[in-house]
Scaffold this motif. Structure first.
Motif, mmCIF file in Angstrom:
data_model
loop_
_atom_site.group_PDB
_atom_site.id
_atom_site.type_symbol
_atom_site.label_atom_id
_atom_site.label_comp_id
_atom_site.label_asym_id
_atom_site.label_seq_id
_atom_site.Cartn_x
_atom_site.Cartn_y
_atom_site.Cartn_z
ATOM 1 N N ASP A 46 0.827 -1.207 0.000
ATOM 2 C CA ASP A 46 0.000 0.000 0.000
ATOM 3 C C ASP A 46 0.861 1.256 0.000
ATOM 4 O OD1 ASP A 46 0.505 0.833 2.910
ATOM 5 O OD2 ASP A 46 -0.291 -1.202 3.157
ATOM 6 N N SER A 47 0.218 2.355 -0.295
ATOM 7 C CA SER A 47 0.918 3.632 -0.426
ATOM 8 C C SER A 47 1.578 4.063 0.872
ATOM 9 C CB SER A 47 -0.056 4.713 -0.892
ATOM 10 O OG SER A 47 -0.718 4.323 -2.068
ATOM 11 N N LYS A 48 0.902 3.844 1.980
ATOM 12 C CA LYS A 48 1.429 4.265 3.274
ATOM 13 C C LYS A 48 2.763 3.594 3.571
ATOM 14 C CE LYS A 48 0.113 4.732 8.137
ATOM 15 N NZ LYS A 48 -0.940 4.475 9.147
ATOM 16 N N SER A 49 2.878 2.329 3.200
ATOM 17 C CA SER A 49 4.121 1.591 3.436
ATOM 18 C C SER A 49 5.244 2.053 2.512
ATOM 19 C CB SER A 49 3.885 0.089 3.240
ATOM 20 O OG SER A 49 2.879 -0.389 4.101
ATOM 21 N N ALA A 50 4.883 2.667 1.379
ATOM 22 C CA ALA A 50 5.901 3.085 0.410
ATOM 23 C C ALA A 50 6.607 4.367 0.824
ATOM 24 C CB ALA A 50 5.256 3.279 -0.960
ATOM 25 N N LEU A 51 5.923 5.239 1.562
ATOM 26 C CA LEU A 51 6.484 6.553 1.889
ATOM 27 C C LEU A 51 7.804 6.492 2.649
ATOM 28 C CD1 LEU A 51 3.250 8.597 2.681
ATOM 29 C CD2 LEU A 51 4.653 8.624 0.605
ATOM 30 N N PRO A 52 7.954 5.620 3.655
ATOM 31 C CA PRO A 52 9.255 5.545 4.344
ATOM 32 C C PRO A 52 10.407 5.182 3.397
ATOM 33 C CG PRO A 52 7.561 4.459 5.647
ATOM 34 C CD PRO A 52 6.953 4.756 4.320
ATOM 35 N N PHE A 53 10.140 4.285 2.435
ATOM 36 C CA PHE A 53 11.178 3.919 1.470
ATOM 37 C C PHE A 53 11.537 5.121 0.592
ATOM 38 C CE2 PHE A 53 9.450 -0.299 2.431
ATOM 39 C CZ PHE A 53 10.619 -1.032 2.595
ATOM 40 N N LEU A 54 10.526 5.902 0.195
ATOM 41 C CA LEU A 54 10.762 7.053 -0.665
ATOM 42 C C LEU A 54 11.562 8.136 0.051
ATOM 43 C CD1 LEU A 54 7.261 7.303 -2.372
ATOM 44 C CD2 LEU A 54 9.401 6.716 -3.489
ATOM 45 N N ARG A 55 11.372 8.234 1.355
ATOM 46 C CA ARG A 55 12.075 9.268 2.118
ATOM 47 C C ARG A 55 13.534 8.921 2.357
ATOM 48 N NH1 ARG A 55 7.251 9.012 5.476
ATOM 49 N NH2 ARG A 55 5.885 10.803 5.029
ATOM 50 N N SER A 56 13.829 7.625 2.446
ATOM 51 C CA SER A 56 15.157 7.214 2.903
ATOM 52 C C SER A 56 16.091 6.712 1.806
ATOM 53 C CB SER A 56 15.023 6.118 3.969
ATOM 54 O OG SER A 56 14.351 4.984 3.437
ATOM 55 N N GLU A 57 15.570 6.321 0.649
ATOM 56 C CA GLU A 57 16.427 5.726 -0.377
ATOM 57 C C GLU A 57 16.134 6.325 -1.745
ATOM 58 O OE1 GLU A 57 16.732 1.427 -0.243
ATOM 59 O OE2 GLU A 57 15.770 1.428 1.718
ATOM 60 N N PRO A 58 17.160 6.369 -2.610
ATOM 61 C CA PRO A 58 16.945 6.891 -3.968
ATOM 62 C C PRO A 58 16.349 5.824 -4.878
ATOM 63 C CG PRO A 58 19.253 6.322 -3.673
ATOM 64 C CD PRO A 58 18.587 6.061 -2.350
ATOM 65 N N TRP A 59 15.338 6.206 -5.639
ATOM 66 C CA TRP A 59 14.683 5.285 -6.563
ATOM 67 C C TRP A 59 14.688 5.872 -7.962
ATOM 68 C CZ3 TRP A 59 13.819 0.711 -4.358
ATOM 69 C CH2 TRP A 59 13.691 0.671 -2.965
ATOM 70 N N ASP A 60 14.833 4.990 -8.929
ATOM 71 C CA ASP A 60 14.842 5.449 -10.317
ATOM 72 C C ASP A 60 13.459 5.424 -10.938
ATOM 73 O OD1 ASP A 60 17.800 5.815 -10.998
ATOM 74 O OD2 ASP A 60 17.774 3.808 -10.109
ATOM 75 N N CYS A 61 12.557 4.661 -10.364
ATOM 76 C CA CYS A 61 11.210 4.582 -10.922
ATOM 77 C C CYS A 61 10.256 3.995 -9.875
ATOM 78 C CB CYS A 61 11.207 3.714 -12.183
ATOM 79 S SG CYS A 61 9.682 3.814 -13.150
ATOM 80 N N LEU A 62 9.037 4.503 -9.858
ATOM 81 C CA LEU A 62 7.998 4.003 -8.960
ATOM 82 C C LEU A 62 6.913 3.347 -9.800
ATOM 83 C CD1 LEU A 62 6.529 3.787 -6.220
ATOM 84 C CD2 LEU A 62 5.690 6.115 -6.589
ATOM 85 N N LEU A 63 6.627 2.071 -9.508
ATOM 86 C CA LEU A 63 5.600 1.319 -10.220
ATOM 87 C C LEU A 63 4.373 1.205 -9.332
ATOM 88 C CD1 LEU A 63 7.882 -1.621 -11.444
ATOM 89 C CD2 LEU A 63 7.621 0.664 -12.444
ATOM 90 N N PHE A 64 3.207 1.511 -9.902
ATOM 91 C CA PHE A 64 1.988 1.499 -9.103
ATOM 92 C C PHE A 64 0.937 0.663 -9.819
ATOM 93 C CE2 PHE A 64 0.409 3.981 -5.450
ATOM 94 C CZ PHE A 64 -0.860 3.424 -5.360
ATOM 95 N N ALA A 65 0.604 -0.508 -9.256
ATOM 96 C CA ALA A 65 -0.384 -1.408 -9.851
ATOM 97 C C ALA A 65 -1.781 -1.061 -9.356
ATOM 98 C CB ALA A 65 -0.060 -2.859 -9.500
ATOM 99 N N ILE A 66 -2.708 -0.898 -10.285
ATOM 100 C CA ILE A 66 -4.093 -0.553 -9.957
ATOM 101 C C ILE A 66 -4.972 -1.766 -10.240
ATOM 102 C CG2 ILE A 66 -6.004 1.003 -10.510
ATOM 103 C CD1 ILE A 66 -3.807 2.977 -11.502
ATOM 104 N N GLN A 67 -5.654 -2.217 -9.209
ATOM 105 C CA GLN A 67 -6.491 -3.409 -9.359
ATOM 106 C C GLN A 67 -7.773 -3.114 -10.120
ATOM 107 O OE1 GLN A 67 -3.747 -5.454 -8.322
ATOM 108 N NE2 GLN A 67 -5.610 -6.686 -8.246
ATOM 109 N N ASP A 68 -8.425 -2.024 -9.760
ATOM 110 C CA ASP A 68 -9.710 -1.681 -10.387
ATOM 111 C C ASP A 68 -9.700 -0.191 -10.709
ATOM 112 O OD1 ASP A 68 -12.270 -1.282 -11.235
ATOM 113 O OD2 ASP A 68 -13.244 -2.158 -9.479
ATOM 114 N N ALA A 69 -9.584 0.124 -11.971
ATOM 115 C CA ALA A 69 -9.496 1.520 -12.385
ATOM 116 C C ALA A 69 -10.796 2.279 -12.187
ATOM 117 C CB ALA A 69 -9.086 1.604 -13.857
#
Length: 289
Positions: A46-69
């Motif tokens: 989930d998005s909430k769990s992703a924020l700590p990773f985004l704050r602490s580490e450099p990422w080249d791309c964020l992939l976001f899977a949507i189950q039901d558009a």
């Protein structure tokens, strides 16, 4: 071709958000064929769990899977997450994966600068690798351009500051010349009004010759320069008059220089000033002989 790509392999970090993880092995294989290699790969549900990773580490791309558009709650959570990502100042590329595109997703992509990929990253899809490769390359090019523009602005500002300093020094020199000729140091600035007033034709000619010399240098402007010098010689111009005209013309040219280097303009302008001053000095010498 494969050997060439292998020699140019770049490592990247991917963060995936979705109910199910991507097929990392398949994705790694696809990226390797494009010259990329997974250095770090993280998956959160989930998005909430992703924020700590985004704050602490450099990422080249964020992939976001949507189950039901078409799930309003899921799209609202997506918007909240993307807003948080952009408010953190992160410019990393974001790719939204869903089974199909709709108006709501199109609006989200436009609002939060995301790309859409019609696929499921749990399955082997060649499009996923290409989408990641493309967005990372586009983002790096955009960042390189941003840095280049920033460096250009810094160079231009320094160039303008340098030009301002040189012009100030030349103005002080003109004041000193006028002061010496008037015999009253306190009246130096006001005495500038006594310098020779050139008509518009002379001003336009000097402006034209200065622009020409900035573009092609003295060697490409000799005929025009000689014509100007001959005219000035017959008018009996004094050095302070010429310096005053030169500074007025130079300031006008620098103000509209745009991306042209101020340092380059100043160097070429100094060459012109030396030429006309030497010519005037030679005229005085001949008349004194």
């Amino acid at each position: 071709m494969s050997a060439e790509l292998e020699n140019k392999t770049e490592t990247i970090n991917l963060l995936a958000v979705g109910q199910f993880p991507p097929d990392w092995d398949y994705l790694h294989a696809r990226l390797q064929r494009l010259g990329l290699s997974l250095n770090e790969a993280q998956w959160v549900t989930d998005s909430k769990s992703a924020l700590p990773f985004l704050r602490s580490e450099p990422w080249d791309c964020l992939l976001f899977a949507i189950q039901d558009a078409f799930d309003t709650l899921e799209l609202e959570a997506l918007q909240t997450h993307l807003k948080a990502v952009r408010e953190m100042g992160l410019s990393i590329p974001v790719i939204l994966f869903a089974a199909e595109m709709n108006d709501s997703l199109a609006e989200i992509c436009q609002k939060w600068n995301c790309q859409f990929q019609e696929s499921d990253f749990r399955k082997g899809s060649t499009g996923i690798g290409w989408a990641i490769f493309r967005e990372i390359q586009v983002n790096r090019t955009r960042e390189d351009l941003r840095l280049a523009q920033s460096e250009l602005r810094v160079r231009q500002e320094r160039s303008r500051e340098e030009a301002s300093l040189i012009l100030s020094q030349q103005h002080r020199l003109l004041n000193e010349i006028v002061s010496a000729s008037s015999g009253k140091s306190n009246d130096a600035v006001s005495s500038l009004a006594n310098t020779r007033v050139f008509d518009e034709t002379a001003k336009q000619k000097y402006d034209q010759i200065l622009k020409q010399i900035v573009i092609s240098g003295l060697s490409g402007s000799q005929q025009m320069l000689q014509s100007l010098l001959n005219e000035f010689e017959f008018r009996g111009i004094e050095p302070r008059d010429l310096l005053s005209l030169h500074l007025q013309t130079l300031e006008k040219l620098l103000a509209g220089a745009g991306e042209k280097s101020s340092r380059h303009i100043l160097q070429r302008a100094d060459q012109l000033l030396v030429e006309v001053m030497v010519s005037l000095a030679e005229t005085y010498r001949q008349h004194a002989a």
